[in-house]
Write a protein that holds these residues in place. Structure first.
Motif, short mmCIF file in Angstrom:
data_model
loop_
_atom_site.label_atom_id
_atom_site.label_comp_id
_atom_site.label_asym_id
_atom_site.label_seq_id
_atom_site.Cartn_x
_atom_site.Cartn_y
_atom_site.Cartn_z
N ARG A 191 1.60 -109.25 9.56
CA ARG A 191 1.59 -110.31 8.54
C ARG A 191 1.38 -111.69 9.15
O ARG A 191 1.93 -112.67 8.68
N SER A 245 -1.17 -114.97 10.38
CA SER A 245 -2.24 -115.69 9.68
C SER A 245 -3.62 -115.21 10.11
O SER A 245 -4.58 -115.36 9.36
N THR A 290 -3.04 -109.48 10.65
CA THR A 290 -2.79 -109.92 9.28
C THR A 290 -2.22 -108.80 8.42
O THR A 290 -1.63 -109.07 7.38
N THR A 291 -2.38 -107.58 8.85
CA THR A 291 -1.98 -106.41 8.06
C THR A 291 -0.46 -106.30 7.96
O THR A 291 0.24 -106.46 8.96
N PRO A 292 0.08 -105.98 6.77
CA PRO A 292 1.52 -105.74 6.66
C PRO A 292 1.88 -104.36 7.22
O PRO A 292 1.04 -103.46 7.25
#
Length: 121
Positions: free
Chosen positions: A44, A46, A63-65
């Motif tokens: 998560r 930027s 960026t992936t959760p």
């Protein structure tokens, strides 16, 4: 007295270097058939980026959760692209549900893999 001094009674030695620590050889370690890489993942973030080595692990932000294995999948895709090897050949050995991971990179020595990552930035 510093916090470090309070952790261990005086005169008592540490048990030795922890796996993946700088004393144990840093983030990379040669093994038969390839290299092991210790990774500290920041999901998560930027943007996707390689943050460098810290505390015996390669820090990577994505960026992936961390939901349903998506961050792990994207980590393999990201590293495969940087190392110029098929992501499907990378193997997650430890840390499927943790920020701290251990990856097997087949066919490359630790030195070769480190040089490929250094060439990307």
């Amino acid at each position: 007295m510093s916090p470090r001094d309070r952790r261990r009674p005086s005169g008592e030695a540490a048990a030795g270097p922890q796996p993946g620590s700088p004393e144990a050889g840093g983030a990379w370690r040669d093994v038969p058939g390839g290299a092991l890489l210790a990774v500290r993942l920041q999901p998560r973030a930027s943007r996707n980026q390689l943050l460098g080595e810290q505390a015996g692990a390669l820090r990577i932000s994505l960026t992936t959760p961390p939901v349903e294995g998506r961050a792990n999948r994207d980590l393999l895709l990201f590293l495969g692209k940087l190392l110029r090897i098929p992501p499907s050949t990378l193997e997650l050995r430890q840390g499927a549900h943790s920020r701290d991971k251990l990856l097997f990179v087949p066919g490359l020595t630790a030195t070769e893999a480190r040089l490929r990552l250094d060439a990307t930035h």
